[in-house]
Design an enzyme around this catalytic site. Structure first.
Site, PDB file in Angstrom:
ATOM      1  CB  SER B  40      13.638 -15.029   6.307  1.00 56.72           C
ATOM      2  OG  SER B  40      12.329 -13.310   7.071  1.00 56.72           O
ATOM      3  CB  CYS B 129       7.874   2.229  -7.662  1.00 56.27           C
ATOM      4  SG  CYS B 129       7.769   2.449  -6.065  1.00 56.27           S
ATOM      5  CD  GLN B 156       4.015   8.047  -5.226  1.00 57.63           C
ATOM      6  OE1 GLN B 156       3.774   9.120  -5.211  1.00 57.63           O
ATOM      7  NE2 GLN B 156       4.220   7.593  -4.594  1.00 57.63           N
ATOM      8  CG  HIS B 258       2.603   3.724  -7.590  1.00 55.99           C
ATOM      9  ND1 HIS B 258       2.108   3.363  -7.324  1.00 55.99           N
ATOM     10  CD2 HIS B 258       4.139   3.911  -7.663  1.00 55.99           C
ATOM     11  CE1 HIS B 258       3.514   2.961  -5.448  1.00 55.99           C
ATOM     12  NE2 HIS B 258       4.368   3.480  -6.576  1.00 55.99           N
TER      13      HIS B 258
END
Lengths: 350, 350
Positions: B40, B129, B156, B258
């Site tokens: 990248s 998360c 989720q 979530h």
């Protein structure tokens, strides 16, 4: 000579009742009568290869009926189940009208079949589909270990809201698919509205690409009617009036088959191997519990199936005598039509 | 003069980190450096109106960096966060590599900001998360009532499995929509296969029109890595090494955000009104709790938002000192990029 009636024969659950009767090797019925609202009367449906004309709901429609299975709205059951009884039938009712009536047994044949035979009002009730999805599994565990506490979170399918719920979910999915939405607050609702779907929906929020933590109506303390059914019906079926229950009921974008995450605490020591053996030994349960091989129940693998599927069984790490597990059951079959029909079979057997 | 680096700047979470920096009224950084894999490197991304060239991950890339935020796979963080530290930076890491390391604090600024300043290894970890989605709410309740037990079921989103997870869900939805499937065991999988989607998927079962009770990898006793993270990270963040936790982690067909159904038991008496006041008073929480008006959090209303949304707060009917509630948090924002950035802000503030 035994006559079985299906009241609500043209509805989503009524159709599954006919499928179940078609699939049976033999049935104990000499006649099957199909009853529905006047607007469906005259339709002809095939049952076990024979065309039967649907007759309109009326007192006379129950003449000669031994067992009448009802799947109609609560108010219709409340009015007509007693009429069926007055004409000599036993009513097996899948509405909410009689479930908590102390004079009406609430029956899951694997758990409390004997109670179907004590029915002061001539009515036997079939439990709510969410409660039913876990009842075969909980019944087996309760007999072995003594159930004490239950914390449940549901993943409920659209068909719990009937054919209207199925149609809405399919239409919403068609509207959102391929649109690249789900990344921004409200974009799912915008695309659904732009596709011309009506604001009126059986669900209080978009269901496609979403989950909706609300089913039924709201009651005291912010609990929904659906969550209170899970608590009160579990207590009644298991004969545990003091069972501790907290349930959170959430709708998910699945057509049919309810799933539940269950955290169950028992009086006695539990272990996963014994629970697996209990489940494997019960004909109405399929054990799918090999997480190493990524094998566990999902609704897409259970829809259309009669048994309840159980997996992801784990011994709680921090709670004594406690198991966590995941269960999937077709809410139109065991959750409704099948259990109702199994009650009818139990009644005719005795 | 303070330099902030974003390692993994071109990923799903890295992009949200840049969005968050763009949206801030002012930032304390004199330079922002974008770091990514060599493939990248050379890309140019706009940050606060200025084009910045992405540089390849190397020891020299960290020279002059004060704080380096990492969102890369565990193995990359394990290797490169210590390199960043050796070059003089503080590493704020969103991988699982260091979260349970006793010499690395695990920080949610609303809950334990002070711990960001005790970092023997020069590294601060950002929680998983799923854990993060409920932590602002639980932290507020814990301070008031003393948390003791937690039973959690998750809903989720696909983006928890990265851009690959998002792409797979969108492709599956496009394959199943309008096909009338979801009524028969396996028909969803058949239509997905017929559409030419590869068997290889970031999910172990179809996710469209389904729920999948498995995230991460399987560990002892059939618990998944994701479920153990919820337990172990909650304990560490809240400073409660004996907190009782059972979590069941389930993937649902939602792109991002979530949701969790939480059953939380406290040392002291709790009530809904006080909990609502605590939530309403916390800037990082939005209270949406009017079930009578069908107002509650859903992921479609929370995606793209910084705060955690809390609703469906109920006092448990049968469990003393216990609340049940439903919480939604954007797993790419507070669940990843935002909390990581808030840790970086906390570090530069002191």
């Amino acid at each position: 000579m035994t006559t079985l009636a299906i009241v609500g024969a043209t509805g989503a659950v009524g159709s599954v009742m006919i499928d179940i009767i078609d699939a049976r090797e033999s049935v104990p019925w000499s006649e099957i009568r199909l009853i529905a609202s006047p607007r469906s009367a005259g339709k002809r449906l095939k049952v076990r290869g024979e065309e039967i004309e649907v007759v309109a709901l009326s007192p006379e429609a129950f003449d000669g009926v031994d067992i009448a299975m009802f799947d109609v709205p609560d108010a219709v059951s409340a009015e007509w189940a007693p009429v069926a009884v007055s004409r000599g039938a036993i009513a097996v009712d899948n509405s909410g009208a009689f479930r908590m009536d102390p004079e009406v047994p609430l029956v899951v044949p694997e758990v409390n079949a004997d109670q179907a035979h004590e029915r002061p009002k001539g009515i036997v009730s079939n439990p709510n589909c969410t409660t039913l999805s876990m009842m075969a599994a909980l019944g087996a565990l309760h007999r072995a270990f003594g159930l004490r506490e239950l914390v449940v979170a549901s993943y409920q399918a659209a068909s719990g809201a009937g054919q209207e719920g199925i149609d809405r979910l399919q239409a919403e999915l068609a509207a959102v698919a391929g649109k690249g939405v789900g990344h921004r607050r409200g974009d799912v609702a915008e695309v659904i509205a732009a596709a011309g779907l009506p604001d009126e929906s059986p669900f209080p929020a978009p269901l496609a690409m979403n989950v909706v933590p609300f089913a039924g109506s709201v009651r005291d303390g912010g609990w929904t009617s659906e969550e209170l059914k899970v608590r009160n019906e579990s207590r009644k079926i298991l004969g545990l009036p003091d069972l501790k229950v907290s349930a959170t009921c959430v709708r998910v974008p699945v057509v049919t088959t309810h799933s539940l995450s269950v955290h169950a605490t028992f009086d006695r020591e539990v272990d996963v191997a014994t629970a697996q053996q209990l489940f494997a030994a019960q004909p109405s349960i399929v054990l799918v519990d090999e997480p190493e091989a990524k094998r566990f129940p999902t609704p897409a693998d259970v829809v259309g199936e009669d048994p309840t599927y159980v997996g992801r069984i784990r011994q709680a790490l921090d709670f004594p005598n406690t198991l966590d597990f995941f269960v999937c059951g077709d809410n139109l079959r065991k959750g409704a039509a099948l259990n109702t029909y199994e009650i009818a079979e139990e009644l005719v057997r005795s």
